[in-house]
Scaffold this motif. Sequence first.
Motif, PDB file in Angstrom:
ATOM      1  N   ARG A 181     -16.382  -0.075 -11.084  1.00 62.96           N
ATOM      2  CA  ARG A 181     -16.312  -0.061  -9.618  1.00 62.96           C
ATOM      3  C   ARG A 181     -14.978  -0.600  -9.105  1.00 62.96           C
ATOM      4  O   ARG A 181     -14.553  -0.260  -8.002  1.00 62.96           O
ATOM      5  N   THR A 182     -14.354  -1.483  -9.873  1.00 64.42           N
ATOM      6  CA  THR A 182     -13.108  -2.080  -9.382  1.00 64.42           C
ATOM      7  C   THR A 182     -12.080  -2.116 -10.496  1.00 64.42           C
ATOM      8  O   THR A 182     -12.415  -2.230 -11.671  1.00 64.42           O
ATOM      9  N   SER A 232     -16.286   0.223   0.827  1.00 65.50           N
ATOM     10  CA  SER A 232     -15.693   0.598  -0.449  1.00 65.50           C
ATOM     11  C   SER A 232     -15.436  -0.652  -1.269  1.00 65.50           C
ATOM     12  O   SER A 232     -15.377  -1.757  -0.741  1.00 65.50           O
ATOM     13  N   SER A 233     -15.272  -0.488  -2.562  1.00 71.22           N
ATOM     14  CA  SER A 233     -14.921  -1.629  -3.399  1.00 71.22           C
ATOM     15  C   SER A 233     -13.445  -1.600  -3.781  1.00 71.22           C
ATOM     16  O   SER A 233     -12.984  -2.441  -4.530  1.00 71.22           O
ATOM     17  N   THR A 234     -12.703  -0.623  -3.264  1.00 70.43           N
ATOM     18  CA  THR A 234     -11.286  -0.542  -3.627  1.00 70.43           C
ATOM     19  C   THR A 234     -10.346  -0.599  -2.422  1.00 70.43           C
ATOM     20  O   THR A 234      -9.147  -0.668  -2.596  1.00 70.43           O
ATOM     21  N   PHE A 235     -10.862  -0.579  -1.192  1.00 71.38           N
ATOM     22  CA  PHE A 235      -9.980  -0.561  -0.027  1.00 71.38           C
ATOM     23  C   PHE A 235     -10.445  -1.587   1.000  1.00 71.38           C
ATOM     24  O   PHE A 235     -10.845  -1.242   2.105  1.00 71.38           O
ATOM     25  N   PRO A 285      -4.451  -7.791  -5.920  1.00 66.70           N
ATOM     26  CA  PRO A 285      -4.821  -7.237  -7.229  1.00 66.70           C
ATOM     27  C   PRO A 285      -6.283  -7.496  -7.593  1.00 66.70           C
ATOM     28  O   PRO A 285      -6.831  -6.784  -8.437  1.00 66.70           O
ATOM     29  N   GLY A 286      -6.919  -8.463  -6.944  1.00 68.56           N
ATOM     30  CA  GLY A 286      -8.309  -8.767  -7.279  1.00 68.56           C
ATOM     31  C   GLY A 286      -9.317  -8.063  -6.401  1.00 68.56           C
ATOM     32  O   GLY A 286     -10.479  -8.465  -6.345  1.00 68.56           O
ATOM     33  N   VAL A 287      -8.899  -6.989  -5.705  1.00 67.36           N
ATOM     34  CA  VAL A 287      -9.835  -6.301  -4.806  1.00 67.36           C
ATOM     35  C   VAL A 287     -11.096  -5.901  -5.561  1.00 67.36           C
ATOM     36  O   VAL A 287     -11.033  -5.407  -6.678  1.00 67.36           O
ATOM     37  N   GLY A 288     -12.236  -6.167  -4.933  1.00 65.80           N
ATOM     38  CA  GLY A 288     -13.503  -5.791  -5.539  1.00 65.80           C
ATOM     39  C   GLY A 288     -14.093  -6.867  -6.433  1.00 65.80           C
ATOM     40  O   GLY A 288     -15.254  -6.786  -6.821  1.00 65.80           O
ATOM     41  N   THR A 289     -13.302  -7.890  -6.781  1.00 74.60           N
ATOM     42  CA  THR A 289     -13.869  -9.039  -7.494  1.00 74.60           C
ATOM     43  C   THR A 289     -14.449  -9.990  -6.460  1.00 74.60           C
ATOM     44  O   THR A 289     -14.482  -9.684  -5.272  1.00 74.60           O
ATOM     45  N   ALA A 311     -10.050  -4.363 -11.390  1.00 74.51           N
ATOM     46  CA  ALA A 311      -9.901  -5.610 -12.133  1.00 74.51           C
ATOM     47  C   ALA A 311     -10.966  -5.768 -13.214  1.00 74.51           C
ATOM     48  O   ALA A 311     -10.942  -6.742 -13.970  1.00 74.51           O
ATOM     49  N   TYR A 348      -2.114   4.712   3.390  1.00 71.07           N
ATOM     50  CA  TYR A 348      -3.222   3.782   3.562  1.00 71.07           C
ATOM     51  C   TYR A 348      -3.054   2.818   4.747  1.00 71.07           C
ATOM     52  O   TYR A 348      -4.043   2.501   5.418  1.00 71.07           O
ATOM     53  N   SER A 402     -11.860   4.992  -2.280  1.00 70.37           N
ATOM     54  CA  SER A 402     -12.335   4.725  -0.927  1.00 70.37           C
ATOM     55  C   SER A 402     -12.663   6.016  -0.188  1.00 70.37           C
ATOM     56  O   SER A 402     -13.334   6.011   0.832  1.00 70.37           O
ATOM     57  N   ARG A 444      -8.796  -1.827   4.583  1.00 70.43           N
ATOM     58  CA  ARG A 444      -9.391  -1.068   5.677  1.00 70.43           C
ATOM     59  C   ARG A 444     -10.763  -1.610   6.070  1.00 70.43           C
ATOM     60  O   ARG A 444     -11.095  -1.687   7.255  1.00 70.43           O
ATOM     61  N   GLN A 448       1.276  -5.369  -6.238  1.00 69.76           N
ATOM     62  CA  GLN A 448       0.392  -6.379  -6.812  1.00 69.76           C
ATOM     63  C   GLN A 448       1.155  -7.589  -7.334  1.00 69.76           C
ATOM     64  O   GLN A 448       0.655  -8.311  -8.193  1.00 69.76           O
ATOM     65  N   ARG A 464      -3.463  -2.379 -12.452  1.00 67.58           N
ATOM     66  CA  ARG A 464      -2.065  -2.817 -12.364  1.00 67.58           C
ATOM     67  C   ARG A 464      -1.121  -1.840 -13.069  1.00 67.58           C
ATOM     68  O   ARG A 464      -0.111  -2.240 -13.645  1.00 67.58           O
ATOM     69  N   PHE A 471       0.132   4.364  -5.625  1.00 64.30           N
ATOM     70  CA  PHE A 471      -0.189   3.481  -6.741  1.00 64.30           C
ATOM     71  C   PHE A 471      -0.253   4.253  -8.061  1.00 64.30           C
ATOM     72  O   PHE A 471      -0.330   3.657  -9.118  1.00 64.30           O
ATOM     73  N   PHE A 480       0.800  -1.224   0.000  1.00 64.36           N
ATOM     74  CA  PHE A 480       0.000   0.000   0.000  1.00 64.36           C
ATOM     75  C   PHE A 480       0.830   1.271   0.000  1.00 64.36           C
ATOM     76  O   PHE A 480       0.303   2.352  -0.225  1.00 64.36           O
TER      77      PHE A 480
END
Lengths: 251, 251, 251
Positions: free
Chosen positions: C206-207, A114-117, A65-69, C209, A12, C222, A120, A38, C232, C175, A8
């Motif tokens: 939203r993400t 959130s869908s990206t963090f 790297p798959g955050v939010g999936t 990926a 963060y 976030s 947290r 990642q 990436r 990032f 991070f």
Amino acid sequence: MLTLSSDFGSPYPAAMKGVALQSTDARLVDVAHDFPRQDVRAAAFWLREVLPYFPPAVHLVVVDPGVGTDRAAVVLRAGKHAIVAPDNGVAVPAARALDEDVEVFEIEVEDPASSTFHGRDVFAPAAADVHERGVERFHEYAGYEPTSDHETVSFPTPDFEGDAVVGEVLVVDGFGNAITNVPGRVLDDRFGGDVVVNGQPAPVERTYANVDAGQRLVTVGSHGNVELAANRGRGDDAFGVATRSRVALEW
Amino acid sequence: MLTLSSDFGSPYPAAMKGVALQSTDARLVDVAHDFPRQDVRAAAFWLREVLPYFPPAVHLVVVDPGVGTDRAAVVLRAGKHAIVAPDNGVAVPAARALDEDVEVFEIEVEDPASSTFHGRDVFAPAAADVHERGVERFHEYAGYEPTSDHETVSFPTPDFEGDAVVGEVLVVDGFGNAITNVPGRVLDDRFGGDVVVNGQPAPVERTYANVDAGQRLVTVGSHGNVELAANRGRGDDAFGVATRSRVALEW
Amino acid sequence: MLTLSSDFGSPYPAAMKGVALQSTDARLVDVAHDFPRQDVRAAAFWLREVLPYFPPAVHLVVVDPGVGTDRAAVVLRAGKHAIVAPDNGVAVPAARALDEDVEVFEIEVEDPASSTFHGRDVFAPAAADVHERGVERFHEYAGYEPTSDHETVSFPTPDFEGDAVVGEVLVVDGFGNAITNVPGRVLDDRFGGDVVVNGQPAPVERTYANVDAGQRLVTVGSHGNVELAANRGRGDDAFGVATRSRVALEW
């Protein structure tokens, strides 16, 4: 004790610490927050090298790297340690180094803020929860489901061919040492002599200071693997390699 | 309290912390892990500037270009502080700043697990041991031998020649401030005026904001030394200097 | 609990910690010490994003381009939190995020030991003092004067013009995500579609990926703001923007 590892950077990780401290008084120890971005395999390597030196702890790991999936969040229990991480295999080699028996639990995740963090919003609260409930008992509470279906990360195996072995660079550390996947034992009888690395000879030495400043050498690092280094210089530059470079050793 | 200093970057310091926490519950405080690589003199300067601000503590210091050679490992006791470090002098100026009487003990080192990571295998366990036994009493146990034969680091002395002084840059900090070995008192009567630096005049000011953004200035830093700086800019670039550059001041 | 934030890099924060630990046993937590140098607005943004995740604490904040001038030192009390900072507004957005009622106290500063390192000589001792006296009661002691005359930092407001909004990049994270001042709600109905960014279309997702590796995307970070990112990869490079760049979104 709660350790924290991520790719991070800053700031963060502080948000993860704040969230964790809302529900635990555990000692917090940073392992690293500058893992290569990642790069799940590199993080897996470093975690395997570092986490076994800790006393029993909960380890929060977020290289994701798959955050939010729809990848799952898991707890890996290994002896008196637990690792909370995304289910991408990043923590599996470390867990196996901590204990030969590793149990995996999937964390039931409610819709995060959130869908990206998720570090947290998902992983930090889960790590604090596992810590407070206890590594031995957390799974007796709702929200943790045993599973045998989880991802893993494998390090590539070097190829032995007669008087040669062909491997690759797993990671380059901050000093520029290029750490390969070749086990250090191939150098057992060769210290003080030479080995041919990608076609060019290089001395095999136990310590950096055995060659002149700026000179390259092949050694066995503290991780037990063959390492391409330079005394008071960068091994990656001296040997012209980077992460995932092919490394052929001949003698 | 146990502080940690090194040039290790990341994640190697975490392995030292893990090892220390196997045998102590001390508070851990990082001083820095990004000292210029293997620059013993620069680390010695920073340690001298920072460690005296701490309450009594054990300080673990590993800047160790001679790792794996037969250089000794030592404990420097200075008042209620102890510094555990390689015997290359890196900790001596800090120890002398902590207390005028410094006692040195050589640590008896058994064969460490690695020949390249003594921070983890030698110094971290020793620092934890000194902490647990106590700064006042650790030397009553086996493994610590008083010695008067140890290395030291000296900072170069500036040359005073009439209306000029010739010194050098000891370190450049992260802001780009070039910190010299010239004592700040040479500027005592010159604030608000000019001084000639390497042939070009520059204003002498107590604070960065006394000159316009981007403009260079000569000041006395928090360490008491003459410093070449630029307001909201980098002093090293503005004056064309780097670590070990010659700095001639004339008035 | 005492958190620390600065643009000091290393090793200066350690001197602040040493000083604080002379008079408090509080848990210390680093928020960040690599805020963009002397960029008060960027630090104000990050503090607003991170500090609200902490349990009640005293927060030491030093991003202080006016060090050594006559700018005041202040304590901002917000609910059960207190922020000790230079009076340049850096901590005001965070204080308001912590509590709608913010009280400001000016710290009576005696002549500090240095004119360039108030973090060590002024702010760290003050933060430790506020912590030890207690967030609820520190102002009952000498040295803290209520004031309504203090600086603040405002983030720019985006301009809405028909089917477009024009904002700017507030900060770029590690990032490479470029975080704008445009509220995320403008994308509410647009996920899965496209938006035109500075004249070129980009997918709204939203993400990360959801797009291929290396591809750019527009998302809501976030922090709730529109963010220009790349899966990436670095969003700032992919969109050709940097801190303070203009960002026009059209649909």
